[in-house]
Design a protein around this motif. Structure first.
Motif, PDB file in Angstrom:
ATOM      1  N   ARG A  61     -64.564   4.153  24.239  1.00 17.06           N
ATOM      2  CA  ARG A  61     -64.051   5.504  24.515  1.00 17.06           C
ATOM      3  C   ARG A  61     -64.232   6.446  23.333  1.00 17.06           C
ATOM      4  NH1 ARG A  61     -59.418   7.302  22.709  1.00 17.06           N
ATOM      5  NH2 ARG A  61     -58.738   5.196  22.180  1.00 17.06           N
ATOM      6  N   VAL A  62     -63.959   5.943  22.123  1.00 13.87           N
ATOM      7  CA  VAL A  62     -63.968   6.833  20.964  1.00 13.87           C
ATOM      8  C   VAL A  62     -65.354   7.460  20.779  1.00 13.87           C
ATOM      9  CG1 VAL A  62     -63.763   6.890  18.449  1.00 13.87           C
ATOM     10  CG2 VAL A  62     -62.054   5.683  19.809  1.00 13.87           C
ATOM     11  N   ALA A  63     -66.387   6.636  20.880  1.00 17.09           N
ATOM     12  CA  ALA A  63     -67.752   7.158  20.725  1.00 17.09           C
ATOM     13  C   ALA A  63     -68.093   8.136  21.844  1.00 17.09           C
ATOM     14  CB  ALA A  63     -68.756   6.013  20.686  1.00 17.09           C
ATOM     15  N   GLY A  64     -67.726   7.770  23.074  1.00 20.00           N
ATOM     16  CA  GLY A  64     -68.022   8.642  24.216  1.00 20.00           C
ATOM     17  C   GLY A  64     -67.312   9.980  24.081  1.00 20.00           C
ATOM     18  N   GLN A  65     -66.029   9.915  23.736  1.00 18.99           N
ATOM     19  CA  GLN A  65     -65.265  11.172  23.618  1.00 18.99           C
ATOM     20  C   GLN A  65     -65.832  12.061  22.514  1.00 18.99           C
ATOM     21  OE1 GLN A  65     -61.188   9.949  22.996  1.00 18.99           O
ATOM     22  NE2 GLN A  65     -60.732   9.988  25.186  1.00 18.99           N
ATOM     23  N   ALA A  66     -66.202  11.432  21.402  1.00 18.42           N
ATOM     24  CA  ALA A  66     -66.686  12.231  20.270  1.00 18.42           C
ATOM     25  C   ALA A  66     -68.003  12.917  20.639  1.00 18.42           C
ATOM     26  CB  ALA A  66     -66.850  11.348  19.035  1.00 18.42           C
ATOM     27  N   LEU A  67     -68.962  12.158  21.146  1.00 14.71           N
ATOM     28  CA  LEU A  67     -70.273  12.762  21.406  1.00 14.71           C
ATOM     29  C   LEU A  67     -70.227  13.760  22.559  1.00 14.71           C
ATOM     30  CD1 LEU A  67     -72.919   9.950  20.815  1.00 14.71           C
ATOM     31  CD2 LEU A  67     -72.494  11.991  19.457  1.00 14.71           C
ATOM     32  N   LEU A  68     -69.351  13.504  23.529  1.00 13.32           N
ATOM     33  CA  LEU A  68     -69.319  14.387  24.703  1.00 13.32           C
ATOM     34  C   LEU A  68     -68.273  15.481  24.583  1.00 13.32           C
ATOM     35  CD1 LEU A  68     -69.789  11.674  27.471  1.00 13.32           C
ATOM     36  CD2 LEU A  68     -71.472  13.354  26.687  1.00 13.32           C
ATOM     37  N   ARG A  69     -67.558  15.503  23.425  1.00 15.28           N
ATOM     38  CA  ARG A  69     -66.564  16.569  23.219  1.00 15.28           C
ATOM     39  C   ARG A  69     -65.573  16.613  24.379  1.00 15.28           C
ATOM     40  NH1 ARG A  69     -67.654  16.378  19.044  1.00 15.28           N
ATOM     41  NH2 ARG A  69     -68.519  17.811  17.542  1.00 15.28           N
ATOM     42  N   THR A  70     -64.899  15.509  24.609  1.00 16.54           N
ATOM     43  CA  THR A  70     -63.971  15.439  25.732  1.00 16.54           C
ATOM     44  C   THR A  70     -62.821  14.507  25.379  1.00 16.54           C
ATOM     45  OG1 THR A  70     -63.737  14.774  28.048  1.00 16.54           O
ATOM     46  CG2 THR A  70     -65.371  13.592  26.795  1.00 16.54           C
ATOM     47  N   ASN A  71     -61.702  14.677  26.080  1.00 17.54           N
ATOM     48  CA  ASN A  71     -60.597  13.728  25.942  1.00 17.54           C
ATOM     49  C   ASN A  71     -60.519  12.815  27.162  1.00 17.54           C
ATOM     50  OD1 ASN A  71     -59.619  14.632  23.475  1.00 17.54           O
ATOM     51  ND2 ASN A  71     -58.540  16.337  24.463  1.00 17.54           N
ATOM     52  N   ALA A  72     -61.540  12.831  27.980  1.00 12.57           N
ATOM     53  CA  ALA A  72     -61.518  12.033  29.216  1.00 12.57           C
ATOM     54  C   ALA A  72     -61.342  10.550  28.901  1.00 12.57           C
ATOM     55  CB  ALA A  72     -62.813  12.262  29.981  1.00 12.57           C
ATOM     56  N   SER A  73     -60.729   9.833  29.829  1.00  9.25           N
ATOM     57  CA  SER A  73     -60.506   8.387  29.634  1.00  9.25           C
ATOM     58  C   SER A  73     -61.821   7.625  29.771  1.00  9.25           C
ATOM     59  CB  SER A  73     -59.534   7.873  30.694  1.00  9.25           C
ATOM     60  OG  SER A  73     -60.157   7.980  31.962  1.00  9.25           O
ATOM     61  N   LEU A  74     -61.816   6.405  29.265  1.00  5.24           N
ATOM     62  CA  LEU A  74     -63.012   5.568  29.413  1.00  5.24           C
ATOM     63  C   LEU A  74     -63.328   5.373  30.899  1.00  5.24           C
ATOM     64  CD1 LEU A  74     -65.198   3.731  28.112  1.00  5.24           C
ATOM     65  CD2 LEU A  74     -63.655   1.841  28.559  1.00  5.24           C
ATOM     66  N   THR A  75     -62.276   5.175  31.694  1.00  9.11           N
ATOM     67  CA  THR A  75     -62.486   4.938  33.128  1.00  9.11           C
ATOM     68  C   THR A  75     -63.262   6.093  33.757  1.00  9.11           C
ATOM     69  OG1 THR A  75     -60.335   3.909  33.072  1.00  9.11           O
ATOM     70  CG2 THR A  75     -61.274   4.308  35.253  1.00  9.11           C
ATOM     71  N   SER A  76     -62.939   7.320  33.329  1.00  8.44           N
ATOM     72  CA  SER A  76     -63.666   8.421  33.965  1.00  8.44           C
ATOM     73  C   SER A  76     -65.024   8.663  33.299  1.00  8.44           C
ATOM     74  CB  SER A  76     -62.821   9.694  33.985  1.00  8.44           C
ATOM     75  OG  SER A  76     -62.629  10.146  32.672  1.00  8.44           O
ATOM     76  N   LEU A  77     -65.189   8.185  32.072  1.00  6.24           N
ATOM     77  CA  LEU A  77     -66.483   8.407  31.408  1.00  6.24           C
ATOM     78  C   LEU A  77     -67.535   7.398  31.850  1.00  6.24           C
ATOM     79  CD1 LEU A  77     -65.335   9.183  27.742  1.00  6.24           C
ATOM     80  CD2 LEU A  77     -66.316  10.779  29.393  1.00  6.24           C
ATOM     81  N   ARG A  78     -67.093   6.162  32.151  1.00  2.00           N
ATOM     82  CA  ARG A  78     -68.088   5.131  32.450  1.00  2.00           C
ATOM     83  C   ARG A  78     -68.606   5.281  33.892  1.00  2.00           C
ATOM     84  NH1 ARG A  78     -65.908   1.162  35.549  1.00  2.00           N
ATOM     85  NH2 ARG A  78     -67.940   0.155  35.484  1.00  2.00           N
ATOM     86  N   GLY A  79     -69.788   4.724  34.108  1.00  2.00           N
ATOM     87  CA  GLY A  79     -70.351   4.749  35.462  1.00  2.00           C
ATOM     88  C   GLY A  79     -71.137   6.021  35.762  1.00  2.00           C
ATOM     89  N   THR A  80     -71.083   6.985  34.857  1.00  2.00           N
ATOM     90  CA  THR A  80     -71.760   8.265  35.079  1.00  2.00           C
ATOM     91  C   THR A  80     -72.829   8.456  34.011  1.00  2.00           C
ATOM     92  OG1 THR A  80     -69.658   9.172  35.836  1.00  2.00           O
ATOM     93  CG2 THR A  80     -71.341  10.763  35.230  1.00  2.00           C
ATOM     94  N   VAL A  81     -73.886   9.112  34.379  1.00  2.00           N
ATOM     95  CA  VAL A  81     -74.883   9.452  33.376  1.00  2.00           C
ATOM     96  C   VAL A  81     -74.572  10.860  32.871  1.00  2.00           C
ATOM     97  CG1 VAL A  81     -77.328   9.715  32.857  1.00  2.00           C
ATOM     98  CG2 VAL A  81     -76.579   8.031  34.544  1.00  2.00           C
ATOM     99  N   HIS A  82     -74.256  10.968  31.590  1.00  2.00           N
ATOM    100  CA  HIS A  82     -73.935  12.252  30.986  1.00  2.00           C
ATOM    101  C   HIS A  82     -75.185  12.806  30.294  1.00  2.00           C
ATOM    102  CE1 HIS A  82     -69.620  11.329  31.477  1.00  2.00           C
ATOM    103  NE2 HIS A  82     -69.995  10.095  31.212  1.00  2.00           N
ATOM    104  N   ASP A  83     -75.044  14.013  29.833  1.00  2.00           N
ATOM    105  CA  ASP A  83     -76.158  14.647  29.134  1.00  2.00           C
ATOM    106  C   ASP A  83     -75.704  14.996  27.719  1.00  2.00           C
ATOM    107  OD1 ASP A  83     -78.733  16.815  29.826  1.00  2.00           O
ATOM    108  OD2 ASP A  83     -77.483  17.139  28.080  1.00  2.00           O
ATOM    109  N   TYR A  84     -76.362  14.418  26.729  1.00  2.00           N
ATOM    110  CA  TYR A  84     -76.068  14.772  25.345  1.00  2.00           C
ATOM    111  C   TYR A  84     -77.291  15.502  24.790  1.00  2.00           C
ATOM    112  CZ  TYR A  84     -75.497  14.529  20.348  1.00  2.00           C
ATOM    113  OH  TYR A  84     -75.417  14.877  19.028  1.00  2.00           O
ATOM    114  N   ARG A  85     -77.208  16.804  24.746  1.00  2.00           N
ATOM    115  CA  ARG A  85     -78.330  17.615  24.260  1.00  2.00           C
ATOM    116  C   ARG A  85     -79.650  17.211  24.906  1.00  2.00           C
ATOM    117  NH1 ARG A  85     -75.604  17.260  18.616  1.00  2.00           N
ATOM    118  NH2 ARG A  85     -74.493  19.207  18.658  1.00  2.00           N
TER     119      ARG A  85
END
Ligand code: URA
Length: 279
Positions: free
Chosen positions: A210-234
């Motif tokens: 979660r910590v890495a995901g939140q930092a790079l994606l600039r979000t406080n979203a939970s791991l549960t909501s971050l995983r399973g999705t393809v995000h866009d980092y720049r």
């Protein structure tokens, strides 16, 4: 459906799940009743053939790279330290040389090692963890402890060698007693990671935890909501999955992690296939 058909289907699903678990985590699985050693791999790795278009390796609908982006860091101003010479470094070696004595935050005075990152400087795939632990602080390399060994197995299970990818963390220095990185530490240190990513230009990023995901994606979203999705980092597809240390604490998360990384591999294969056909 007749009852015995249903039972056969369930049995075959359970057997398939066990085979995958043995393959991924064989050395870590408990010793089976009557056996004297932990279970070892019992099946060869599955072929690296891409799944049918539109599905993942479990036959579930795949999420295309163009799916909605949650909290992506696009547009965030890059490198907030104008004028510092490292911001124009043109290689990882030169960047490391210029930042390895960093004292921007208090962790600079407690660290044994500045843990810059390791792996292929031209990697297609970058793995981003949270921060060095005790083993990493001793050895100066990310993910070398127990969590690192599990990370190696997870990578192997999707047919990546550790040397083929690049591995680094949000923080370069160990927080005391392995506490979570603080916001100010992330704020000071993360630009170094942005610069690493700018130099490497990976095609995909996998955040471990979660910590890495939140930092790079600039979000406080939970791991549960971050995983399973393809995000866009720049412009780079980014996925978030469980941190290997969390899997060591709670083996029930190994299956969803397995699903995440299979999806990651499928997306990678699709991207490479598109690259090939465009040549
Ligand atoms: N955990 C991390 O997030 N990174 C490491 O390098 C080691 C453990």
């Amino acid at each position: 459906m007749p009852i015995h058909d249903d039972a056969e289907r369930l049995l075959s699903e359970a057997q398939r799940f066990l085979r995958q678990q043995r393959e991924l985590y064989g050395d870590l699985l408990p010793i089976e009743h009557g056996a004297t050693e932990p279970m070892k791999r019992v099946t060869p790795p599955p072929p690296a053939t891409p799944a049918p278009a539109g599905t993942d390796l479990f036959g579930e609908p795949d999420i295309p790279a163009s799916s909605p982006v949650k909290g992506a860091a696009t547009g965030t101003k890059l490198l907030p330290y104008p004028g510092e010479p490292w911001t124009s470094a043109d290689s990882l070696v030169s960047l490391n040389e210029q930042i390895c004595n960093c004292q921007k935050c208090a962790l600079g005075s407690t660290r044994k090692s500045f843990v810059f990152g390791v792996g292929n400087p031209n990697a297609d795939v970058v793995i981003v963890g949270e921060a060095p632990g005790a083993d990493e602080d001793e050895q100066g390399e990310p993910f070398v402890g127990r969590a690192g060994q599990l990370l190696n197995k997870i990578l192997e299970a999707i047919h990546f060698k550790r040397e083929e990818v690049y591995i680094c963390n949000i923080l370069k220095c160990r927080p005391p007693n392995n506490r979570e990185p603080q916001a100010d530490e992330i704020g000071q240190c993360e630009p170094y990671l942005w610069k690493q990513l700018e130099i490497i230009k990976p095609k995909m990023i996998l955040c471990a935890g979660r910590v890495a995901g939140q930092a790079l994606l600039r979000t406080n979203a939970s791991l549960t909501s971050l995983r399973g999705t393809v995000h866009d980092y720049r412009g780079i597809p980014l996925m978030v999955t469980y941190h290997p240390a969390a899997l060591l604490r709670n083996p029930n998360w190994k299956r969803p992690c397995w699903e995440d990384v299979q999806k990651f591999r499928t997306l990678y294969d699709e991207m490479k296939a598109k690259e090939q056909s465009a040549r």
